[in-house]
Design a protein around this motif. Structure first.
Motif, PDB file in Angstrom:
ATOM      1  N   PHE A 158       0.478   5.935   6.338  1.00 41.09           N
ATOM      2  CA  PHE A 158       1.728   5.379   6.077  1.00 41.09           C
ATOM      3  C   PHE A 158       3.041   6.137   6.484  1.00 41.09           C
ATOM      4  O   PHE A 158       2.936   7.430   6.405  1.00 41.09           O
ATOM      5  N   PRO A 159       3.963   5.590   7.055  1.00 42.48           N
ATOM      6  CA  PRO A 159       5.031   6.503   7.436  1.00 42.48           C
ATOM      7  C   PRO A 159       6.101   6.739   6.028  1.00 42.48           C
ATOM      8  O   PRO A 159       6.000   5.912   5.077  1.00 42.48           O
ATOM      9  N   ILE A 160       6.653   8.070   6.166  1.00 43.53           N
ATOM     10  CA  ILE A 160       7.560   8.240   4.847  1.00 43.53           C
ATOM     11  C   ILE A 160       9.062   8.207   5.280  1.00 43.53           C
ATOM     12  O   ILE A 160       9.300   8.316   6.344  1.00 43.53           O
ATOM     13  N   TYR A 161       9.822   8.145   4.281  1.00 39.23           N
ATOM     14  CA  TYR A 161      11.181   8.126   4.266  1.00 39.23           C
ATOM     15  C   TYR A 161      11.881   9.419   3.521  1.00 39.23           C
ATOM     16  O   TYR A 161      12.578  10.094   4.215  1.00 39.23           O
ATOM     17  N   ASP A 162      11.544   9.613   2.378  1.00 43.98           N
ATOM     18  CA  ASP A 162      11.795  10.773   1.594  1.00 43.98           C
ATOM     19  C   ASP A 162      10.460  11.186   0.945  1.00 43.98           C
ATOM     20  O   ASP A 162       9.608  10.397   0.469  1.00 43.98           O
ATOM     21  N   THR A 163      10.591  12.411   0.752  1.00 46.16           N
ATOM     22  CA  THR A 163       9.489  12.935  -0.080  1.00 46.16           C
ATOM     23  C   THR A 163       9.767  13.910  -1.346  1.00 46.16           C
ATOM     24  O   THR A 163      10.793  14.228  -1.242  1.00 46.16           O
ATOM     25  N   PHE A 168       4.388  13.174  -3.378  1.00 49.04           N
ATOM     26  CA  PHE A 168       4.493  11.642  -3.189  1.00 49.04           C
ATOM     27  C   PHE A 168       5.843  11.436  -2.199  1.00 49.04           C
ATOM     28  O   PHE A 168       6.762  12.132  -2.037  1.00 49.04           O
ATOM     29  N   ALA A 169       5.913  10.160  -1.470  1.00 50.01           N
ATOM     30  CA  ALA A 169       6.921   9.894  -0.681  1.00 50.01           C
ATOM     31  C   ALA A 169       7.341   8.472  -1.049  1.00 50.01           C
ATOM     32  O   ALA A 169       6.578   7.700  -1.898  1.00 50.01           O
ATOM     33  N   ILE A 170       8.629   8.109  -0.717  1.00 54.29           N
ATOM     34  CA  ILE A 170       8.974   6.698  -1.033  1.00 54.29           C
ATOM     35  C   ILE A 170       9.454   6.418   0.459  1.00 54.29           C
ATOM     36  O   ILE A 170      10.030   6.721   1.349  1.00 54.29           O
ATOM     37  N   SER A 171       9.037   5.169   0.720  1.00 55.54           N
ATOM     38  CA  SER A 171       9.376   4.595   2.199  1.00 55.54           C
ATOM     39  C   SER A 171       9.624   3.118   2.287  1.00 55.54           C
ATOM     40  O   SER A 171       9.828   2.547   1.157  1.00 55.54           O
ATOM     41  N   LEU A 172       9.808   2.548   3.436  1.00 56.11           N
ATOM     42  CA  LEU A 172      10.184   1.238   3.673  1.00 56.11           C
ATOM     43  C   LEU A 172       9.660   0.987   4.867  1.00 56.11           C
ATOM     44  O   LEU A 172       8.846   1.452   5.715  1.00 56.11           O
ATOM     45  N   ASN A 173      10.039  -0.450   5.418  1.00 58.63           N
ATOM     46  CA  ASN A 173       9.644  -1.028   6.601  1.00 58.63           C
ATOM     47  C   ASN A 173      10.606  -0.533   7.709  1.00 58.63           C
ATOM     48  O   ASN A 173      11.872  -0.987   7.619  1.00 58.63           O
ATOM     49  N   PHE A 174      10.372   0.300   8.538  1.00 59.56           N
ATOM     50  CA  PHE A 174      11.355   0.953   9.640  1.00 59.56           C
ATOM     51  C   PHE A 174      11.340  -0.107  10.657  1.00 59.56           C
ATOM     52  O   PHE A 174      12.542   0.052  11.283  1.00 59.56           O
ATOM     53  N   GLU A 175      10.805  -1.125  10.838  1.00 59.28           N
ATOM     54  CA  GLU A 175      11.110  -2.288  11.910  1.00 59.28           C
ATOM     55  C   GLU A 175      12.293  -3.042  11.465  1.00 59.28           C
ATOM     56  O   GLU A 175      13.054  -3.507  12.013  1.00 59.28           O
ATOM     57  N   LEU A 203      10.771  -1.280  -1.450  1.00 57.45           N
ATOM     58  CA  LEU A 203      10.208   0.074  -1.490  1.00 57.45           C
ATOM     59  C   LEU A 203       9.021   0.380  -1.664  1.00 57.45           C
ATOM     60  O   LEU A 203       8.391  -0.389  -2.609  1.00 57.45           O
ATOM     61  N   TYR A 204       8.399   1.427  -1.051  1.00 50.91           N
ATOM     62  CA  TYR A 204       6.839   1.718  -1.013  1.00 50.91           C
ATOM     63  C   TYR A 204       6.729   3.212  -1.882  1.00 50.91           C
ATOM     64  O   TYR A 204       7.439   3.952  -1.287  1.00 50.91           O
ATOM     65  N   PHE A 205       5.807   3.185  -2.542  1.00 51.08           N
ATOM     66  CA  PHE A 205       5.455   4.706  -3.234  1.00 51.08           C
ATOM     67  C   PHE A 205       4.284   5.051  -2.629  1.00 51.08           C
ATOM     68  O   PHE A 205       3.261   4.194  -2.406  1.00 51.08           O
ATOM     69  N   ILE A 206       4.447   6.290  -1.781  1.00 49.79           N
ATOM     70  CA  ILE A 206       3.241   6.715  -1.185  1.00 49.79           C
ATOM     71  C   ILE A 206       2.449   7.995  -1.946  1.00 49.79           C
ATOM     72  O   ILE A 206       3.667   8.816  -1.967  1.00 49.79           O
TER      73      ILE A 206
END
Length: 416
Positions: A158-163, A168-175, A203-206
């Motif tokens: 999965f892509p990350i936005y911040d770590t 862990f990372a928090i991410s989102l839908n980049f599109e 928001l997604y938890f990675i």
């Protein structure tokens, strides 16, 4: 010469009419440039070093991460294989480059098709000798962790936005970010977004250790939590995720776009599991923020004293204007903080010069570190904000600039 308060007031009024603002803004900027243009492309009293592989265009990305590691041994950056005056081409990769400072050697580690000019591939250090970045492989957005010591890669699906470190990372839908402007978006898959479905995106938890992802906070939940009439029939997205230094809280923006293209913003925080949602700023405009510490956020936003830099306590919600009549006259900028020092940039002034400042919170001293020219060749989505970042020891400032006519990453030695 900076744009004055009256001119910024007019710009604020025109923001209600985005299409009209865009055409008037550029014409007005060109007229001012003809009057105020300089005979130099940069000025600074500090030593500045260009970081580039074979003199190819280079850049790091956003202002909230440092390209150099904690020991000042290695610098990571993007090397472009195309002219950055043009929009990013999803079919042309950027090279992921590691620079060994002591040996003065550059090494291409990998390449990435998941990038933009503003934030790159979200490249960032997760510990002293490991860094992470996003890629587009096998028709999927992913991220990779590279270990300098072992020369090994770890694939995260999965892509990350911040770590938060390597945990862990928090991410989102980049599109989904490709709304309004695609400055921060990835466009490789060209997904058609269902703007009426706000329940299944957010928001997604990675989990970087287990390579797992889960949705922790949906757009619909935030809409219902802080509903406004303007949100009806609007297009919604989250952006600008930043995790607190201790990894407990997540700061992010909820942005929604009206049918005429006008954008409205709210700044929120939540726990890293999406719980304890809280509105931090809600006057319609939030721009660039930074965690000052675990309980305070520094940011440029609209509040009781207008559009300024504020310090916000996330517990009491007390807001204080910072640098009143000292830094607010320069308008919006990208702030990065080391102890009591705040480095921030400006947008181009009337001479198309971007200014780099350092402000001392203790004594209110403002120092100009330099000013750098940006031509109209770099505009809109291809602009090059300075996006300054401190090194971990506060002795260096890194920034991206196009004052030489091409985009490059630079290192400024503060010597302090």
């Amino acid at each position: 010469m900076q744009y004055n308060k009256f001119e910024r007031t007019i710009a604020y009024f025109l923001s209600k009419f985005p299409g009209l603002k865009l055409s008037i803004k550029k014409s007005y900027q060109k007229l001012n440039y003809m009057k105020y243009k300089k005979d130099y492309n940069y000025k600074s009293k500090y030593t500045i070093t260009k970081i580039s592989l074979d003199n190819k265009e280079s850049y790091f990305g956003y202002y909230d991460k440092s390209p150099i590691n904690e020991t000042n041994e290695y610098i990571i950056f993007h090397s472009s294989n195309t002219d950055t005056k043009n929009l990013p081409n999803p079919n042309i990769a950027v090279d992921i480059v590691l620079y060994d400072v002591k040996s003065n050697k550059y090494q291409i580690i990998d390449k990435s098709f998941a990038y933009n000019w503003q934030q790159g591939s979200k490249m960032m250090w997760i510990d002293t000798y490991q860094f992470i970045y996003n890629v587009f492989e096998d028709n999927q957005y992913k991220s990779k962790i590279y270990d300098i010591k072992t020369n090994q890669f770890k694939i995260i699906d999965f892509p990350i936005y911040d770590t938060y470190k390597d945990k862990f990372a928090i991410s989102l839908n980049f599109e989904r970010l490709d709304i309004g402007r695609g400055d921060y978006a990835y466009k490789n898959k060209n997904i058609k977004i269902d703007w009426n479905d706000n329940k299944n995106d957010g928001l997604y938890f990675i989990d970087l250790e287990k390579n797992e992802k889960r949705l922790i906070l949906s757009l619909q939940e935030v809409i219902e939590f802080n509903y406004k009439d303007s949100m009806k029939n609007a297009k919604h997205k989250f952006n600008h995720i930043m995790i607190s230094p201790n990894g407990e809280k997540v700061m992010f923006m909820h942005r929604w776009f009206l049918e005429n293209g006008r954008r409205l913003d709210t700044l929120l925080i939540c726990d890293r599991d999406g719980k304890n949602l809280k509105v931090i700023a809600d006057k319609g405009m939030v721009s660039h923020c930074y965690w000052y510490d675990n309980e305070n956020i520094f940011g440029y936003l609209r509040e009781f004293d207008g559009d300024k830099f504020y310090m916000i306590n996330i517990n009491s919600l007390e807001k204080k204007v910072i640098g009143k009549n000292i830094i607010d006259k320069y308008g919006d900028g990208h702030p990065t903080i080391y102890k009591e020092k705040i480095v921030f940039d400006t947008y181009p002034d009337k001479a198309r010069m971007l200014h780099l400042f350092m402000y001392d919170l203790k004594n209110n001293n403002l120092e100009e570190l330099g000013k750098f020219f940006q031509s109209f060749d770099f505009y809109g989505e291809t602009r090059c904000d300075l996006h300054p970042r401190f090194s971990f020891d506060g002795k260096k400032v890194f920034f991206d600039s196009v004052h030489e006519g091409k985009r490059y990453l630079y290192m400024m030695e503060l010597g302090k």
